[in-house]
Design a protein around this motif. Structure first.
Motif, PDB file in Angstrom:
ATOM      1  N   LEU A  80      21.714 -11.744   9.824  1.00  0.00           N
ATOM      2  CA  LEU A  80      20.936 -10.669  10.307  1.00  0.00           C
ATOM      3  C   LEU A  80      20.309 -11.199  11.826  1.00  0.00           C
ATOM      4  N   ALA A  81      20.352 -10.415  12.906  1.00  0.00           N
ATOM      5  CA  ALA A  81      20.037 -10.682  14.241  1.00  0.00           C
ATOM      6  C   ALA A  81      19.214  -9.699  14.792  1.00  0.00           C
ATOM      7  N   SER A  82      18.671  -9.800  15.849  1.00  0.00           N
ATOM      8  CA  SER A  82      17.964  -8.876  16.536  1.00  0.00           C
ATOM      9  C   SER A  82      18.562  -7.902  17.717  1.00  0.00           C
ATOM     10  N   HIS A  83      18.273  -6.554  17.518  1.00  0.00           N
ATOM     11  CA  HIS A  83      18.884  -5.800  18.612  1.00  0.00           C
ATOM     12  C   HIS A  83      17.701  -5.007  19.346  1.00  0.00           C
ATOM     13  N   GLY A  84      16.496  -5.737  19.323  1.00  0.00           N
ATOM     14  CA  GLY A  84      15.372  -5.156  19.891  1.00  0.00           C
ATOM     15  C   GLY A  84      14.729  -4.206  19.039  1.00  0.00           C
ATOM     16  N   CYS A  85      13.602  -3.658  19.390  1.00  0.00           N
ATOM     17  CA  CYS A  85      12.731  -2.911  18.664  1.00  0.00           C
ATOM     18  C   CYS A  85      13.433  -1.126  18.576  1.00  0.00           C
ATOM     19  N   SER A  86      13.815  -0.865  19.663  1.00  0.00           N
ATOM     20  CA  SER A  86      14.474   0.516  19.940  1.00  0.00           C
ATOM     21  C   SER A  86      15.755   0.383  21.000  1.00  0.00           C
ATOM     22  N   HIS A  87      16.778   1.387  20.327  1.00  0.00           N
ATOM     23  CA  HIS A  87      18.146   1.034  21.255  1.00  0.00           C
ATOM     24  C   HIS A  87      17.666   2.009  22.740  1.00  0.00           C
ATOM     25  N   SER A  88      16.829   2.893  22.535  1.00  0.00           N
ATOM     26  CA  SER A  88      16.757   3.457  24.095  1.00  0.00           C
ATOM     27  C   SER A  88      15.692   3.002  24.872  1.00  0.00           C
ATOM     28  N   GLU A  89      14.705   2.216  24.435  1.00  0.00           N
ATOM     29  CA  GLU A  89      13.453   1.620  25.174  1.00  0.00           C
ATOM     30  C   GLU A  89      13.402   0.214  24.995  1.00  0.00           C
ATOM     31  N   PHE A  90      12.986  -0.596  25.778  1.00  0.00           N
ATOM     32  CA  PHE A  90      12.736  -1.803  25.859  1.00  0.00           C
ATOM     33  C   PHE A  90      11.571  -2.315  26.711  1.00  0.00           C
ATOM     34  N   SER A  91      10.942  -3.416  26.251  1.00  0.00           N
ATOM     35  CA  SER A  91       9.968  -4.235  26.759  1.00  0.00           C
ATOM     36  C   SER A  91      10.003  -5.686  26.509  1.00  0.00           C
ATOM     37  N   VAL A  92       9.480  -6.336  27.296  1.00  0.00           N
ATOM     38  CA  VAL A  92       9.648  -8.273  26.961  1.00  0.00           C
ATOM     39  C   VAL A  92       9.142  -8.427  25.688  1.00  0.00           C
ATOM     40  N   GLU A  93       8.002  -7.717  25.362  1.00  0.00           N
ATOM     41  CA  GLU A  93       7.143  -8.025  24.293  1.00  0.00           C
ATOM     42  C   GLU A  93       8.040  -7.550  22.862  1.00  0.00           C
ATOM     43  N   ASP A  94       8.984  -6.891  23.051  1.00  0.00           N
ATOM     44  CA  ASP A  94       9.856  -6.510  21.901  1.00  0.00           C
ATOM     45  C   ASP A  94      10.769  -7.691  21.310  1.00  0.00           C
ATOM     46  N   LEU A  95      10.708  -8.515  22.320  1.00  0.00           N
ATOM     47  CA  LEU A  95      11.658  -9.899  21.810  1.00  0.00           C
ATOM     48  C   LEU A  95      11.127 -10.602  20.589  1.00  0.00           C
ATOM     49  N   LYS A  96       9.883 -10.965  20.713  1.00  0.00           N
ATOM     50  CA  LYS A  96       9.030 -11.626  19.642  1.00  0.00           C
ATOM     51  C   LYS A  96       8.596 -10.819  18.404  1.00  0.00           C
ATOM     52  N   VAL A  97       8.373  -9.305  18.732  1.00  0.00           N
ATOM     53  CA  VAL A  97       8.127  -8.415  17.944  1.00  0.00           C
ATOM     54  C   VAL A  97       9.158  -8.234  16.967  1.00  0.00           C
ATOM     55  N   SER A  98      10.327  -8.039  17.546  1.00  0.00           N
ATOM     56  CA  SER A  98      11.408  -7.639  16.569  1.00  0.00           C
ATOM     57  C   SER A  98      11.953  -8.872  15.793  1.00  0.00           C
ATOM     58  N   LYS A  99      11.946 -10.021  16.258  1.00  0.00           N
ATOM     59  CA  LYS A  99      12.083 -11.053  15.631  1.00  0.00           C
ATOM     60  C   LYS A  99      11.226 -11.550  14.445  1.00  0.00           C
ATOM     61  N   ASP A 100      10.037 -11.293  14.544  1.00  0.00           N
ATOM     62  CA  ASP A 100       8.880 -11.293  13.606  1.00  0.00           C
ATOM     63  C   ASP A 100       9.336 -10.225  12.368  1.00  0.00           C
ATOM     64  N   ILE A 101       9.205  -9.221  13.046  1.00  0.00           N
ATOM     65  CA  ILE A 101       9.661  -7.969  12.000  1.00  0.00           C
ATOM     66  C   ILE A 101      10.580  -8.224  11.077  1.00  0.00           C
ATOM     67  N   LEU A 102      11.946  -8.536  11.668  1.00  0.00           N
ATOM     68  CA  LEU A 102      13.139  -8.647  10.797  1.00  0.00           C
ATOM     69  C   LEU A 102      13.004  -9.944   9.905  1.00  0.00           C
ATOM     70  N   GLU A 103      12.407 -10.994  10.542  1.00  0.00           N
ATOM     71  CA  GLU A 103      12.148 -12.153   9.516  1.00  0.00           C
ATOM     72  C   GLU A 103      11.343 -11.891   8.230  1.00  0.00           C
ATOM     73  N   LYS A 104      10.293 -11.071   8.460  1.00  0.00           N
ATOM     74  CA  LYS A 104       9.388 -10.640   7.534  1.00  0.00           C
ATOM     75  C   LYS A 104      10.201  -9.635   6.402  1.00  0.00           C
ATOM     76  N   MET A 105      10.787  -8.741   6.868  1.00  0.00           N
ATOM     77  CA  MET A 105      11.639  -7.976   6.115  1.00  0.00           C
ATOM     78  C   MET A 105      12.857  -8.307   5.417  1.00  0.00           C
ATOM     79  N   SER A 106      13.422  -9.528   5.886  1.00  0.00           N
ATOM     80  CA  SER A 106      14.657 -10.035   5.396  1.00  0.00           C
ATOM     81  C   SER A 106      14.351 -11.465   4.694  1.00  0.00           C
ATOM     82  N   GLY A 107      13.150 -11.871   4.939  1.00  0.00           N
ATOM     83  CA  GLY A 107      13.021 -13.351   4.307  1.00  0.00           C
ATOM     84  C   GLY A 107      14.212 -14.421   5.002  1.00  0.00           C
ATOM     85  N   THR A 108      14.631 -14.106   6.048  1.00  0.00           N
ATOM     86  CA  THR A 108      15.354 -15.163   6.422  1.00  0.00           C
ATOM     87  C   THR A 108      15.023 -15.474   8.167  1.00  0.00           C
TER      88      THR A 108
END
Length: 261
Positions: free
Chosen positions: A74-102
């Protein structure tokens, strides 16, 4: 070695063509195709990398659990496919790690757009697979960019594969358009030159009714979509497994190709 990857996202392509469908419908269409992909990978017992937006992951947590439980990356594709901000990089990584346990090592920018490598490094990513080193009229011109794995600003770059010597893209549209024998020949040219392939697709391509008028999907994308595309990908997998070519995740590809220390 072949690194298959899939960008799992809300199906917002209709908006690019002046059509609007509900968010629930976007998720439903992507989920329909994703289940076909997971079943196909399970049939062949091979692993792939899935770049997920948070919008999709939070709407389909059960599918994320299946991806991880079946051994895929599992890897990150950002928070949204249609909008992006630099903050999304860390936020998306943290959320996916918490959701997946990986751990989340990789990032791919929606629509393979440029991204600041320094910001990726600061957000903790090991690799970026956002570069398609070819010419796509109206989208980008990366003919002067490296075609192979390399490092920029502390982040490993894993470009999408292109044919050799001419940089014909091998990405998702190519599997729709080229005859299968031609697509395999082009893939072989890159595999023989580089020693690996990195090719990517989207689950919504495997939905059976992309030609629906209300979706506004261009005909060249609808061509060989749905179950026909499942059959095409099945043929590609069968062809390369019979040639003793292995299918691996992008993280596994990096481990084999470069020194990560």
């Amino acid at each position: 070695m072949i690194a298959l990857s899939f960008d799992i996202e809300e199906f917002d392509l209709p908006a690019e063509h002046g059509k609007q469908i509900s968010f629930d419908e976007q998720i439903r269409i992507s989920t329909d195709g994703l289940l076909k992909i997971l079943d196909l990978l399970k049939k062949w017992q091979i692993k792939a990398t899935f770049f997920s937006t948070i919008a999709f992951a939070q709407s389909s947590s059960g599918i994320i659990e299946r991806i991880v439980s079946e051994g895929h990356e599992l890897a990150s594709h950002g928070c949204s496919h249609s909008e992006f901000s630099v903050e999304d990089l860390k936020v998306s990584k943290d959320i996916l790690e918490k959701m997946s346990g990986t751990s989340i090592y990789g990032f791919r920018m929606p629509r393979m757009m440029p991204i600041d490598e320094k910001e990726l490094f600061l957000a903790g990513y090991i690799y970026n697979s956002s570069l398609n080193p070819t010419l796509i009229p109206g989208r980008y011109n990366n003919l002067n960019r490296p075609r192979n794995i390399h490092k920029e600003e502390g982040v490993w770059q894993v470009p999408a594969s292109v044919a050799y010597p001419f940089r014909i893209p091998l990405f998702w549209i190519s599997l729709h358009q080229f005859p299968l024998f031609a697509y395999k020949l082009l893939c072989n040219s890159a595999l023989n030159k580089d020693g690996y392939l990195n090719i990517y697709f989207h689950p919504w391509e495997y939905y059976n009714h992309l030609e629906r008028e209300e979706l506004g999907v261009p005909g060249f994308i609808c061509k060989n979509s749905g179950d026909k595309l499942v059959q095409r990908l099945d043929s590609i997998i069968d062809y390369y497994l019979n040639k003793d070519v292995s299918f691996i995740t992008i993280s596994e590809l990096l481990q084999k190709k470069v020194d990560l220390t």
